[in-house]
Design an enzyme around this catalytic site. Structure first.
Site: not given
Ligand code: FPP
Length: 255
Positions: A33, A81
């Site tokens: 996250d 998501n």
């Molecule tokens: C949460 O941060 C993260 C995600 C929903 C996506 C995670 C994906 C990756 C790190 C890359 C893609 C995956 C692979 C396996 C290559 P957020 O966007 O919710 O952060 P925030 O809460 O700060 O908005």
């Protein structure tokens, strides 16, 4: 002041990290996250936060391999998501395909099994193809099992398990009275894997967000303020070190 190389949150000094090599968690699960906030702090598009998050994945997989962690589960895309703007969803799917294409060789050489959990049939066809190919070509490896949780939701997984077990009961293939916690576990995506010993969530949020609801019954939780793109090997070691201080009783009492 924030800059590209680290934010206030990323500055942390761990005094002394001593890891007991005989008590390394078998299964580490991470809610990756804080990519969006990392990007926003730098006035960058959110997609660049996810891109930076992929760099962290590279480091953490290597570190798990070095430490002898057997299973690493990364929550990459939840069943919820899909509510994000189409542009962000597409960027994530693109990053996934790039990651699999770019990293396949090295992961395979290091013996990593590139597995996935979740209902990937809703992902774009090229993502499904790359995931299936990566799994087929690495399934006999003996190193870290990397579970990429994609279109994964804990509730969805449990309902799917109930439906599948019900079909078997209907066909008379299993007796309803034989169903217990361990038989039911075999109907989850994580069948034949140990439950996570520790669940790590960076970025300051302290919730499970529908992650591994069945499997986390006795997992230890570890939270940190660091956003996922700033998370590094030392943070992982600190999490493991703290985990090693925990007194896991599994409902029993201390010996
Ligand atoms: C949460 O941060 C993260 C995600 C929903 C996506 C995670 C994906 C990756 C790190 C890359 C893609 C995956 C692979 C396996 C290559 P957020 O966007 O919710 O952060 P925030 O809460 O700060 O908005």
């Amino acid at each position: 002041m924030f800059n590209l190389f680290g934010s206030k949150k990323s500055r942390r000094h761990y005094e002394h990290i001593h890891l007991d090599k005989n008590n390394i968690p078998k299964h580490i699960a991470i809610i990756m996250d804080g990519n969006g906030r990392w990007a926003e702090e730098r006035n960058l598009p959110r997609a660049l936060g996810h891109k930076a998050g992929v760099e962290t994945i590279r480091k953490i997989v290597k570190e798990c391999d070095r430490l002898g962690v057997k299973y690493l589960t990364l929550y990459a895309f939840s069943t919820e998501n899909w509510k994000r703007p189409q542009e962000e969803v597409s960027a994530l799917m693109k990053l996934l395909v790039e990651y699999l294409k770019n990293e396949f060789k090295e992961l395979n050489e290091n013996g990593v099994v590139i597995n996935h959990i979740g209902d990937i049939t809703r992902l774009p066809q090229n993502c499904q193809d790359e995931l299936n190919k990566a799994y087929e070509n690495t399934k006999n490896n003996t190193g870290v099992v990397l579970n990429l949780a994609l279109n994964y939701g804990g509730r969805d997984e449990i309902i799917r398990g109930i439906k599948n077990i019900y079909k078997k009961v209907q066909k008379g293939e299993i007796n309803i009275d034989s169903i217990n916690g361990s038989t039911f576990s075999n109907y989850l995506y994580t069948a034949n894997m140990p439950d996570p010993d520790i669940i790590i969530r960076p970025s300051g949020e302290q919730r499970l967000s529908n992650f591994m609801l069945w499997q986390c019954a006795y997992s230890e939780f570890w939270y940190s303020d660091i956003n996922w793109p700033d998370f590094n090997e030392k943070d992982l070691e600190k999490a493991i070190c703290d985990y090693q201080q925990r007194d896991r009783r599994f409902g029993g009492i201390k010996k």
